[in-house]
Design an enzyme around this catalytic site. Structure first.
Site, mmCIF file in Angstrom:
data_model
loop_
_atom_site.group_PDB
_atom_site.id
_atom_site.type_symbol
_atom_site.label_atom_id
_atom_site.label_comp_id
_atom_site.label_asym_id
_atom_site.label_seq_id
_atom_site.Cartn_x
_atom_site.Cartn_y
_atom_site.Cartn_z
ATOM 1 N N LEU A 1 19.818 1.095 -3.556
ATOM 2 C CA LEU A 1 19.741 1.110 -2.087
ATOM 3 C C LEU A 1 21.134 0.868 -1.519
ATOM 4 O O LEU A 1 21.725 -0.196 -1.742
ATOM 5 C CB LEU A 1 18.770 0.009 -1.619
ATOM 6 C CG LEU A 1 18.483 -0.098 -0.132
ATOM 7 C CD1 LEU A 1 17.922 1.204 0.433
ATOM 8 C CD2 LEU A 1 17.502 -1.239 0.137
ATOM 9 N N TYR B 1 -0.100 -5.966 -8.446
ATOM 10 C CA TYR B 1 0.264 -6.193 -7.037
ATOM 11 C C TYR B 1 0.514 -7.680 -6.780
ATOM 12 O O TYR B 1 1.565 -8.073 -6.288
ATOM 13 C CB TYR B 1 -0.861 -5.667 -6.152
ATOM 14 C CG TYR B 1 -0.612 -5.802 -4.666
ATOM 15 C CD1 TYR B 1 0.409 -5.093 -4.043
ATOM 16 C CD2 TYR B 1 -1.425 -6.625 -3.880
ATOM 17 C CE1 TYR B 1 0.625 -5.201 -2.671
ATOM 18 C CE2 TYR B 1 -1.223 -6.724 -2.512
ATOM 19 C CZ TYR B 1 -0.193 -6.025 -1.908
ATOM 20 O OH TYR B 1 0.012 -6.131 -0.551
HETATM 21 N N1 NAD Z 1 -1.828 -3.837 5.579
HETATM 22 C C1 NAD Z 1 -2.156 -5.028 5.135
HETATM 23 O O1 NAD Z 1 -3.267 -5.505 5.400
HETATM 24 C C2 NAD Z 1 -1.189 -5.834 4.303
HETATM 25 C C3 NAD Z 1 -1.583 -7.115 3.899
HETATM 26 C C4 NAD Z 1 -0.713 -7.870 3.136
HETATM 27 C C5 NAD Z 1 0.547 -7.402 2.823
HETATM 28 N N2 NAD Z 1 0.915 -6.161 3.236
HETATM 29 C C6 NAD Z 1 2.256 -5.712 2.842
HETATM 30 O O2 NAD Z 1 2.893 -5.043 3.913
HETATM 31 C C7 NAD Z 1 3.690 -3.965 3.419
HETATM 32 C C8 NAD Z 1 3.277 -2.671 4.096
HETATM 33 O O3 NAD Z 1 1.928 -2.396 3.791
HETATM 34 P P1 NAD Z 1 1.140 -1.189 4.465
HETATM 35 O O4 NAD Z 1 -0.242 -1.652 4.672
HETATM 36 O O5 NAD Z 1 1.916 -0.668 5.602
HETATM 37 O O6 NAD Z 1 1.127 -0.142 3.261
HETATM 38 P P2 NAD Z 1 1.620 1.371 3.205
HETATM 39 O O7 NAD Z 1 1.299 1.879 1.848
HETATM 40 O O8 NAD Z 1 1.121 2.125 4.384
HETATM 41 O O9 NAD Z 1 3.200 1.217 3.375
HETATM 42 C C9 NAD Z 1 4.069 0.951 2.303
HETATM 43 C C10 NAD Z 1 5.273 1.853 2.458
HETATM 44 O O10 NAD Z 1 6.199 1.577 1.398
HETATM 45 C C11 NAD Z 1 6.692 2.814 0.887
HETATM 46 N N3 NAD Z 1 7.135 2.568 -0.482
HETATM 47 C C12 NAD Z 1 6.389 2.173 -1.550
HETATM 48 N N4 NAD Z 1 7.176 2.060 -2.647
HETATM 49 C C13 NAD Z 1 8.442 2.372 -2.248
HETATM 50 C C14 NAD Z 1 9.692 2.446 -2.906
HETATM 51 N N5 NAD Z 1 9.819 2.153 -4.213
HETATM 52 N N6 NAD Z 1 10.783 2.804 -2.202
HETATM 53 C C15 NAD Z 1 10.676 3.106 -0.878
HETATM 54 N N7 NAD Z 1 9.521 3.051 -0.195
HETATM 55 C C16 NAD Z 1 8.420 2.690 -0.875
HETATM 56 C C17 NAD Z 1 5.502 3.754 0.988
HETATM 57 O O11 NAD Z 1 5.855 5.126 0.939
HETATM 58 C C18 NAD Z 1 4.908 3.346 2.329
HETATM 59 O O12 NAD Z 1 5.496 4.061 3.388
HETATM 60 C C19 NAD Z 1 3.490 -3.946 1.905
HETATM 61 O O13 NAD Z 1 4.576 -4.629 1.304
HETATM 62 C C20 NAD Z 1 2.203 -4.716 1.706
HETATM 63 O O14 NAD Z 1 2.169 -5.346 0.457
HETATM 64 C C21 NAD Z 1 0.088 -5.359 3.959
#
Ligand code: NAD
Length: 342
Positions: free
Chosen positions: A61, A145
């Site tokens: 990055l 995860y």
């Molecule tokens: N939505 C929820 O309820 C929730 C709850 C707890 C934690 N989270 C955390 O919040 C964050 C976002 O979750 P979300 O619900 O928006 O999920 P999501 O899958 O919609 O978003 C994750 C994003 O990360 C990108 N990504 C994944 N691996 C990658 C990599 N190696 N390099 C670059 N980009 C990468 C994906 O393309 C995606 O756009 C995550 O870290 C998740 O663990 C979300």
């Protein structure tokens, strides 16, 4: 501020990009589009204050120009996604988090990690407060995860202690809202898509397990407050109103007016029985608490799915239903109930 958002094309990330742009910040979004979509950020790709970098943050990055903050959200987040991408999930929690931390260190920038309530596992303490260390299997189906996020927290704290990086950790509880994918396998999106398609709503277990559902706008306010603060956390962000999964299913039927049946399937392994955040710390440190009721939030997501009817009906065959942040863990007892996307 100039802010790097990894995972910025995902569900939460795209809302965070939008919120920061709206208040006048400059945003660099780094995403490999593995579970995110360009359509999530289409509304602001022409904004001169927005830059999109298609990059896998686990492999490296580099971001030209100075950054004031880094919000690290990149990670598959729903069980169908992290079961499909197990090594990638571990990589982005470990190497991806370290790459993002290095960028923060080089820029002397604030670093905010999107951690998860899943680090509490199947909790023996209720509601879950930040002092609780969790009850997590290191080898179970969900471990790719849960343990990746636990490692990410440890790494962030190590960069804070040994390198002086200004780290903040938020532990996010189930969040829902527009831009969720109909087939992502999370409980709220699955139930709504099933209801709109006239398919049975699939409950795994007896439906008495509880979850707490936070609307996306509330959650994003909390993340922005954490970016603006210098608190290290971890701080829980979620809605403390607890509902059974059956109650959620009934609310969805009510709001959509659907006549879909409710079907009960075998409960998956490692499925947490109860999940509810203690948000005292978020109230005290960030002055944050949710404002949007579950009913109102559900209505917004129903409206969004209705305006994306083609996508919702196309998802019909691949919705497996789910009860937690994501969906069902792989269950050796009942593999046929999972219907994970290939
Ligand atoms: N939505 C929820 O309820 C929730 C709850 C707890 C934690 N989270 C955390 O919040 C964050 C976002 O979750 P979300 O619900 O928006 O999920 P999501 O899958 O919609 O978003 C994750 C994003 O990360 C990108 N990504 C994944 N691996 C990658 C990599 N190696 N390099 C670059 N980009 C990468 C994906 O393309 C995606 O756009 C995550 O870290 C998740 O663990 C979300």
């Amino acid at each position: 501020m100039r802010v790097l958002i990894t995972g910025g094309a995902g569900f939460l990330g795209s809302h965070l990009c939008e919120a920061l742009l709206l208040r006048g910040d400059t945003v660099v979004c780094a995403d490999d589009l593995s579970t995110g979509r360009l359509s999530n950020i289409a509304a602001f790709t022409d904004n001169p204050k927005f830059t999109f970098l298609q990059v896998d943050v686990s492999t490296g990055l580099t971001v030209p120009g100075h950054l004031d903050a880094v919000a690290h959200l990149a990670s598959p987040a729903s069980p169908p996604d992290y079961h499909r991408l197990p090594l990638e999930t571990l990589a982005v929690g470990s190497r991806g988090t370290e790459n993002a931390l290095r960028v923060a260190e080089e820029n002397a920038a604030r670093f905010v990690l999107a951690s998860t309530s899943e680090i509490y596992g199947d909790p023996t303490v209720h509601p879950q407060n930040e002092q609780y260390w969790g009850n997590v299997s290191s080898i179970g189906p969900r471990s790719v995860y849960d343990e990746a996020k636990r490692f990410a927290e440890a790494l962030a704290m190590a960069y804070s202690r040994s390198r002086g990086v200004n780290v903040g950790i938020v532990r996010i509880f189930n969040t829902f809202g527009p831009r969720m994918r109909a087939e992502d396998g999370r409980v709220v999106s699955s139930f709504i898509a099933q209801a709109l398609n006239g398919d049975p709503l699939t409950i795994y277990g007896d439906g008495q397990q509880t979850r707490s559902f936070c609307y996306v706008d509330d959650l994003i306010r909390g993340i922005v407050a954490m970016i603006d603060s210098s608190e290290s956390g971890p701080v829980n962000l979620g809605n403390p109103i607890e509902r059974t999964v059956q109650e959620l299913a009934e609310m969805v039927l009510d709001i959509t007016g659907s006549e879909s049946a409710i079907e009960f399937h075998q409960r998956p392994v490692d499925d947490p029985a109860r999940r509810r955040p203690d948000i005292k710390l978020a109230r005290d440190l960030l002055g944050w608490q949710p404002r949007v009721s579950t009913e109102e939030g559900l209505q917004h997501l129903v409206d969004y799915f209705r305006s994306h009817a083609g996508e919702v009906s196309a998802a019909a065959g691949s919705i497996s239903g789910a009860q937690f942040e994501g969906g069902p863990a792989l269950s050796p007892q009942e593999p046929s109930a999972l219907a994970l996307p290939a």
